[in-house]
Design an enzyme around this catalytic site. Structure first.
Site, short mmCIF file in Angstrom:
data_model
loop_
_atom_site.label_atom_id
_atom_site.label_comp_id
_atom_site.label_asym_id
_atom_site.label_seq_id
_atom_site.Cartn_x
_atom_site.Cartn_y
_atom_site.Cartn_z
CE LYS A 1 -11.88 -25.16 -8.97
NZ LYS A 1 -10.50 -24.72 -9.23
NE ARG B 1 -7.60 -18.20 -14.17
CZ ARG B 1 -8.57 -19.08 -14.22
NH1 ARG B 1 -8.57 -20.00 -15.15
NH2 ARG B 1 -9.57 -19.05 -13.34
CG HIS C 1 -1.50 -24.00 -11.95
ND1 HIS C 1 -2.29 -24.97 -12.49
CD2 HIS C 1 -2.34 -23.26 -11.17
CE1 HIS C 1 -3.54 -24.84 -12.07
NE2 HIS C 1 -3.60 -23.80 -11.27
CB SER D 1 -7.41 -27.24 -14.08
OG SER D 1 -6.25 -26.64 -13.58
N1 COA Z 1 -2.60 -19.91 -15.21
C1 COA Z 1 -3.59 -20.66 -15.69
N2 COA Z 1 -4.63 -21.07 -14.95
C2 COA Z 1 -4.68 -20.70 -13.68
C3 COA Z 1 -3.69 -19.91 -13.10
C4 COA Z 1 -2.61 -19.52 -13.92
N3 COA Z 1 -1.63 -18.77 -13.46
N4 COA Z 1 -4.00 -19.69 -11.82
C5 COA Z 1 -5.16 -20.32 -11.60
N5 COA Z 1 -5.56 -20.93 -12.72
C6 COA Z 1 -6.82 -21.66 -12.91
C7 COA Z 1 -6.74 -23.10 -12.56
O1 COA Z 1 -6.40 -23.88 -13.67
C8 COA Z 1 -8.14 -23.38 -12.05
O2 COA Z 1 -9.00 -23.66 -13.12
P1 COA Z 1 -10.38 -24.47 -12.90
O3 COA Z 1 -11.28 -23.59 -12.08
O4 COA Z 1 -10.84 -24.70 -14.26
O5 COA Z 1 -10.03 -25.73 -12.14
C9 COA Z 1 -8.54 -22.06 -11.41
O6 COA Z 1 -7.74 -21.08 -12.03
C10 COA Z 1 -8.22 -21.96 -9.94
O7 COA Z 1 -7.79 -23.18 -9.47
P2 COA Z 1 -6.51 -23.45 -8.63
O8 COA Z 1 -5.43 -22.47 -8.91
O9 COA Z 1 -6.16 -24.88 -8.84
O10 COA Z 1 -6.98 -23.16 -7.18
P3 COA Z 1 -8.40 -23.20 -6.47
O11 COA Z 1 -9.09 -21.92 -6.69
O12 COA Z 1 -9.13 -24.45 -6.78
O13 COA Z 1 -7.84 -23.26 -4.99
C11 COA Z 1 -7.87 -23.17 -2.61
C12 COA Z 1 -8.61 -22.90 -3.92
C13 COA Z 1 -7.30 -24.57 -2.60
C14 COA Z 1 -6.73 -22.16 -2.45
C15 COA Z 1 -8.91 -22.99 -1.48
O14 COA Z 1 -10.03 -23.85 -1.71
C16 COA Z 1 -8.33 -23.30 -0.11
O15 COA Z 1 -7.62 -22.50 0.45
N6 COA Z 1 -8.60 -24.52 0.44
C17 COA Z 1 -8.09 -24.94 1.75
C18 COA Z 1 -9.22 -24.90 2.82
C19 COA Z 1 -9.42 -23.48 3.34
O16 COA Z 1 -8.58 -22.90 4.00
N7 COA Z 1 -10.58 -22.93 3.00
C20 COA Z 1 -10.91 -21.57 3.38
C21 COA Z 1 -10.42 -20.59 2.33
S1 COA Z 1 -10.80 -18.92 2.74
#
Ligand code: COA
Length: 163
Positions: free
Chosen positions: A42, A95, A18, A133
């Site tokens: 999650k 990724r 991240h 994560s």
């Molecule tokens: N390097 C390493 N790992 C990475 C990474 C990177 N560059 N980018 C993402 N990841 C991993 C994270 O560690 C995470 O791993 P996990 O699944 O094991 O937890 C995964 O990829 C993605 O997680 P993260 O980047 O934390 O984001 P998310 O996918 O959980 O986020 C939101 C989703 C928050 C953006 C989405 O739920 C949201 O927009 N919520 C707000 C409400 C909303 O508007 N909803 C409608 C959406 S259309």
């Protein structure tokens, strides 16, 4: 300071992967709002307070100017959150191929909700493409060394959670 970007995620916890995206995003935007959200699919291990503290510490140890970053919890829709900061883009890391479908759907939905808001994808750097994560939490929970993936402070917080 008119080019504002949003970097949203659950960040449970923030990893070096991240942080790599944060550092590279700052070459594109003048100011980056890190939106700490709850993904309904999650169940975070860490509280929103812990997740924000981890990010604050990681920003500090990476010598990023506080003027360029704001860390905020996301309440409600991401598109509304972005509009409230006058942001022009959402930044996400990609990724592996399996990330694509999920990101494609979210981007499509966000675009329908606010066509003015673009989503920019940065390819995760090679050495971070396998980090997630969840894997970090699993390895740490089973006694493995996660110091290559998260900061020392994060490990301390994870230790407290597991004790
Ligand atoms: N390097 C390493 N790992 C990475 C990474 C990177 N560059 N980018 C993402 N990841 C991993 C994270 O560690 C995470 O791993 P996990 O699944 O094991 O937890 C995964 O990829 C993605 O997680 P993260 O980047 O934390 O984001 P998310 O996918 O959980 O986020 C939101 C989703 C928050 C953006 C989405 O739920 C949201 O927009 N919520 C707000 C409400 C909303 O508007 N909803 C409608 C959406 S259309």
């Amino acid at each position: 300071m008119n080019n504002i970007g949003i970097y949203p995620g659950t960040f449970d916890p923030m990893t070096n992967g991240h942080m790599n995206i944060v550092l590279r995003s700052l070459k594109i935007v003048d100011k980056l709002i890190i939106g700490v959200a709850d993904n309904p699919n999650k169940k975070p291990l860490l509280s929103i307070g812990d997740r924000i503290d981890i990010i604050k510490n990681d920003i500090l140890i990476n010598n990023i100017s506080e003027k360029k970053i704001q860390i905020q919890p996301v309440k409600g829709l991401l598109t509304d959150f972005a509009t409230s900061f006058n942001a022009k883009c959402i930044i996400r890391g990609l990724r592996v191929v399996s990330d694509f479908e999920y990101e494609f759907q979210m981007t499509g939905m966000n675009f329908k909700l606010n066509p003015e808001l673009e989503t920019i994808f940065l390819m995760t750097s090679d050495n971070n493409s396998f980090i997630s994560s969840n894997l970090v939490k699993e390895v740490h929970n089973l006694g493995g060394d996660v110091s290559k993936f998260v900061s020392k402070n994060t490990i301390k917080i994870l230790n407290n959670k597991n004790s």
